[in-house]
Structure formats: structure tokens, C-alpha cells
Design an enzyme around this catalytic site. Structure first.
Site, PDB file in Angstrom:
ATOM      1  CE  LYS A 138      -4.074   1.886   2.401  1.00 60.27           C
ATOM      2  NZ  LYS A 138      -4.947   1.757   3.595  1.00 60.27           N
TER       3      LYS A 138
ATOM      4  CB  SER B  44      -8.182   3.691   2.459  1.00 61.31           C
ATOM      5  OG  SER B  44      -7.327   3.027   3.365  1.00 61.31           O
TER       6      SER B  44
ATOM      7  CB  SER C 196      -8.487   1.011   5.390  1.00 62.11           C
ATOM      8  OG  SER C 196      -9.211   2.212   5.401  1.00 62.11           O
TER       9      SER C 196
END
Lengths: 99, 498
Positions: B81, B156, B180
Site C-alpha cells: 500500500k 481505503s 481499510s
């Protein structure tokens, strides 16, 4: 609790250092009013003195280490993302007024 | 060959690399080729580090040839990420304000992955600064859900979850501040774990809400998640909130899945209005399956959970308004309006206006409001009290049960664009996941089937107390095996080919 006005949003934007455009103020004022209306549900416990606040999931104490010299970023590395630099320092726009 | 390699689990791939049947370079090239073939449609990656990944893979193969000891995931490719710093590789947090920034250092998670010889393929798309539930607030365009390219992949960490579901990587790293990791796992039919708060170092993980943020593993199987979790977890002196205790043996738990004799709590507040019928149908079947596996089901009430959303949307924005103050256009990142006519303060405001997207601006202003004098006690102070009540509800629940289960998210993936301008509707996607962030305990999402009405994946959430992450893996592995026996194959095999 009261809702939030367009003027208050403009004040918040100033505090938060966001140079919002006029149309953004209109847009955000309505949305922030909705959100604040919804999150106001927490105020039901505002006066409950029997409930202590929790700021963090862990019982924290400050963590210290011996104050000794260790390898760290070089000045070149630390400055590598600077928008502007001069004489091995971050170069920033004027901070103090001229008057 | 390469079509087969991208469908292996991380555990299988690691075993083939260790035995010499497959080289790390072959495994890496197969995944890079897959990214090249499908990521134009998915947009899971913000940056693909082809050269860096291949160099890492060559090093793994060289080590093996020299007879050096390799880690349990050596040579396995991973999608990271874009919230984690990577030395020499661009890191944006999904924001325009960090476009082009090249960090001079590695996050602890990044460093541990490299030390374990995990091959980092690149950086994945995400909601800007991890604020969102759909990956639409990324400054670099939305990510598509591989199950239906017109729908969101969750957020997210939508890029990390989508990279797994589209077989562009067998492993990924996410971060979970309010869901997330878990909600993207749920809506993409993958596995995601939010470790106990303090279980994985936050050093070099760009801060959103420091008392809630937690990095963790994403994978296609429970065992793969455990293997990755064990690589990144453990005390780090560079994070003062890192727990200085041994990590529970999660890999052993994942290899020895069992729900027999487990007491499993079902919280009655996690159903009702807003929960999609097909999600509840799959959830109820999962509870029935747990009973068949020998678990004892206990009905529970956690009344304060109904206020978790409100508390979260005061605490997280408050902390973010403070954390994001560092983006001041002085030391790194974007700088706008520096033409000699504006003061430093004006340059900061012009830069933040240009560099932040709508959701970040909303949350920064909301946090500024909640922390303002006159409102502080009513909003932030009350939210902190609700946080105490939620923690107490969990403590009471875990006196009666070993784990709690719920749907991970109330609905399946929705169409891209549907909730973009309705923040409250977006926030409701996290109603089941937020309480664990507020209390700091551990939680997992595993696939539990497809919703009959839309054919999209549904996630089951398993929640355990802090530092009992092994229970997630024990129960999760048992359920995963039972589901696959019932379905005859992993759920992802039902996803359309891209």
C-alpha cells in the site's frame, strides 16, 4: 447542538490553512452540517462523569532510549524532497511581515 | 507456466521457490506480466517497481544457490500500500500533495519485508491518506473491483485487495484505521487482518489517525495472511506505541484451524436497517456452519456499538487534522504560489487547497471544528467517553466468548460514483469494523460466499481480544476449510476472468 454555517466553515478553513474557493464553501457547508448532525449522537454521554475518556487503546508511558549518537539521514537525504533549498537548508517564503 | 504461477498461494509459491522448482525471478516475472496484462482495467498499482522487484528476486535466487537460509516467504511477490515509505521508490499516500516524492528511508514494515526476501512489486492505490471506503478519493483515479469493473473495490486499501483478487500478487499489505483492510477484503472475496493495535510498527507508515492506524496483512488464504503477519509483526523501538511482547503463534493457529469448543459471540447490534439481505443470509449461514464445527454460539448485546460511527468520525478527523498539519509545503511535497508575492502562511494554504482532495479537506475541517474551544468537550471529549464504553462492551463480551463474529460490511460492493458526494452513506460501510479500531483489538475478514441478489462477495468478520490474534487464524482457517469443502473450490475461482 447547533448546525454549522457557511461563515463558520470559512473560519475553519482559515484555521486549517485551506484556501477554499467560494463554491467549495457552499459545497462543504452542507456536507459538514450533515456530518456534524450525525456525530452529535456522542453528546448523550457528555455529562456522564462516571465514564473516563479514552485517548488511546494502550496504557501509554513515554518511551525513552539512551541519548547516544546513531546513524541518521545525511543532510542531502533530509533535503532531498525540499521544494527549495539553499546553503544546506530548507528555503521558505517570507514568514514575517514587512511593516 | 506463468498462468499457473499467479494462481498459487504464497505458501505454495514459497515452497516451490525453496525447492528450486521455480525461481524467484520466474515468479516475479509472471506477476509483472499479469500486472501488464490487466492493471490497465483495474488500476490497482500507482507505481510498479519492475527493476527493483527483479533485482530483489535475483538476489533471492543467488542466496539460494549459495545455500544461504531463506525466510518462509522468500521470493514471493507482494503489493505494498502506498502509505508505507519505500527508500528510492515514489510514495504518494494517494495524494497529489506527495506527487513525485521519493522517501529517503524505508518504513519498518518495508524493511522487514525486504529482510525476509519478500519481493515488492510496487505501490498500490488507496483513498487519499487512507480516508475513504472506496478508493475513489485517490488523486490518481479509482481502482476497479475485479469481480465487476464498474464497482468499487472497497477502501481505503482497494488497490491492495484488488491486486490479490486479480492475481497480480499473492500477498499485499494494507492499513486499517476504521476498516481499510477488512472492508476491501470483504468486497473482493479476499482475506484481510487488522492486527492488535501496536502489533505492527507504524514507523514510516504515513499517519492518518495515530491512535487507530494499524498496518496488516492481505492475502487470498488465511495461512498466507498468517505467514505475512508473522514477517511484519513484533516490537519496533522506532514506534513508541509498539507492543514489547512476543507475537502469538499465528502461523501454528492457521495450520491448525478449529472452531470446536470455541465460544462465538453474535452481537445483536450488528444487523437491522442498512444491512443487505444477501449479506445477512451469508452471515447467518456462517454462524450455522460454526455451530456445525463445534462452536457454541452466544447472543450478545453491545449497546455502545451504535455510537461507534459517531465517535470514530470525531476522533479520526481530530487526529488527522493534527497529523496532516505537517503538509505545510516547506520541507517536502508540493509547493504552490511561491512566486514572491505570498507569505509562507499563504503558500501553505494555497498548497493545501491544491494538493488535498475533498474528503481530506472535509475531515481536516471536521477535526478542526471538533477540537475548537467551545466544542471540544461536547464533541471530542464525548467521543473519547464513547470509546471507553465500546472498550468496556468488548471486555464484557470477551468474558463470555472467545471471538465475536459479524458481517464485515453491511453491503456488497456498490457502483463507482454512487456515494462519492454523500459522505455519510460512504461512512456507513465501516459500521461493523470501526469498534475494533476504537478498542484496539484484533479482527479479520474472510470470504463467506456471494450475495444471491448480486453475485458479489460477502465478508465475515471475526474479532478477538488484543494480543489474541491467533484466535482469528484458528477460527478463520477452520471456516475457510469448511466453506471450500462446501463450495468445492476457493471463492475467487468464481470471479470473472479479466
Amino acid at each position: 447542538m447547533p448546525g454549522i454555517s457557511r461563515e463558520e466553515v470559512a473560519h475553519l478553513a482559515k484555521l486549517a490553512r485551506l484556501e477554499l474557493k467560494d463554491e467549495e464553501l457552499d459545497h462543504f457547508a452542507g456536507q459538514l452540517d450533515d456530518i456534524i448532525g450525525a456525530v452529535a449522537a456522542v453528546s448523550a454521554v457528555a455529562d456522564d462523569a462516571a465514564v473516563p475518556p479514552t485517548s488511546h487503546p494502550l496504557p501509554l508511558t513515554n518511551v525513552m532510549r539512551p541519548d547516544e549518537v546513531r546513524p541518521s539521514l545525511t543532510p542531502q537525504q533530509a533535503l532531498s524532497g525540499a521544494p527549495a533549498q539553499e546553503q544546506q537548508r530548507f528555503k521558505v517564503p517570507q514568514i514575517l511581515g514587512e511593516e | 507456466m506463468s498462468e499457473e504461477l499467479i494462481r498459487l498461494t504464497a505458501a505454495e509459491l514459497a515452497a516451490r521457490i525453496a525447492s528450486g522448482e521455480v525461481t524467484a525471478v520466474e515468479a516475479t516475472e509472471a506477476h509483472l506480466a499479469r500486472i501488464g496484462a490487466v492493471d490497465e482495467k483495474v488500476n490497482a498499482f500507482l507505481h510498479v517497481d519492475r527493476e527493483g522487484a527483479l533485482a530483489q528476486a535475483r538476489e533471492v535466487d543467488a542466496k539460494r544457490e549459495r545455500g544461504e537460509k531463506l525466510g518462509p516467504l522468500a521470493g514471493v511477490p507482494l503489493a505494498l500500500k502506498d502509505l508505507f515509505t519505500t527508500e528510492g521508490v515514489p510514495t504518494t499516500a494517494g495524494s497529489k500533495i506527495l506527487e513525485g516524492w521519493i522517501p529517503p528511508y524505508d518504513a519498518t514494515v518495508t524493511k522487514r519485508l525486504k529482510d525476509a526476501d519478500v519481493v515488492i512489486l510496487g505501490k498500490t492505490n488507496m483513498d487519499e491518506f487512507a480516508m475513504g471506503s472506496s478508493t475513489e478519493s485517490s488523486a490518481y483515479g479509482p481502482t476497479a473491483n475485479p469481480w465487476d469493473l464498474t464497482r468499487i473495490p472497497g477502501g481505503s486499501g482497494g488497490g491492495s485487495a484488488a491486486s490479490l483478487a486479480a492475481h497480480m500478487a499473492p500477498l499485499a499489505i494494507g492499513t486499517d484505521t476504521g476498516g481499510s483492510i477488512r472492508q476491501p477484503a470483504a468486497v473482493t472475496g479476499t482475506v484481510g487482518v487488522k492486527p492488535t493495535y501496536g502489533g505492527v510498527s507504524r514507523y514510516g507508515m504515513i499517519a492518518f489517525s495515530s491512535s487507530l492506524d494499524q498496518g496488516g496483512p492481505c492475502a487470498r488464504t488465511v495461512l498466507d495472511a498468517a505467514l505475512l503477519h508473522s514477517v511484519i509483526a513484533g516490537h519496533d523501538e522506532r514506534d513508541s506505541t509498539s507492543i514489547a511482547q512476543p507475537v502469538p503463534d499465528i502461523v501454528a493457529a492457521a495450520r491448525n484451524g478449529s472452531a470446536s469448543g470455541m465460544r462465538v459471540g453474535v452481537v445483536k447490534e450488528f444487523r437491522g436497517e442498512g444491512y443487505q439481505d444477501g449479506v445477512m443470509q451469508r452471515f447467518d449461514e456462517s454462524v450455522e456452519l460454526l455451530r456445525e464445527l463445534g462452536a457454541e454460539i452466544v447472543e450478545l448485546s453491545c449497546p455502545s456499538f451504535t455510537k461507534a460511527l459517531a465517535a470514530y468520525y470525531l476522533i479520526a478527523p481530530s487526529e488527522c487534522s493534527s497529523n496532516l498539519a505537517r503538509f505545510d509545503a516547506m520541507r517536502y511535497g508540493l509547493r504552490s504560489g511561491d512566486d514572491g508575492s505570498h507569505s509562507a502562511e499563504e503558500v501553505t494554504a494555497l498548497t493545501r487547497e491544491e494538493g488535498f482532495g475533498d474528503e481530506v479537506k472535509r475531515r481536516v475541517m471536521l477535526g478542526t471544528y471538533a477540537l475548537s474551544s467551545g466544542y471540544y468537550d461536547a464533541y471530542y471529549g464525548s467521543a473519547q467517553k464513547v470509546r471507553t464504553l465500546i472498550t468496556r462492551d468488548f471486555e464484557k463480551a470477551f468474558e463470555q466468548v472467545d471471538v465475536v463474529v459479524s458481517p464485515t460490511s453491511p453491503t456488497t460492493a456498490w457502483p463507482i460514483g454512487e456515494r462519492v458526494d454523500d459522505p455519510m452513506a460512504m461512512y456507513l460501510a465501516d459500521v461493523c469494523t470501526l469498534p475494533s479500531n476504537l478498542a484496539g483489538n484484533s479482527a479479520m475478514s474472510i470470504p463467506c460466499g456471494l450475495a444471491p441478489e448480486d453475485g458479489l462477495p460477502v465478508g465475515l468478520q471475526i474479532v478477538a481480544p488484543a494480543m489474541a490474534d491467533d484466535r482469528l487464524y484458528r477460527v478463520g482457517a477452520a471456516l475457510e476449510a469448511a466453506f471450500q469443502a462446501r463450495w468445492g473450490h476457493p471463492l475467487l475461482e468464481e470471479a470473472p476472468s479479466l
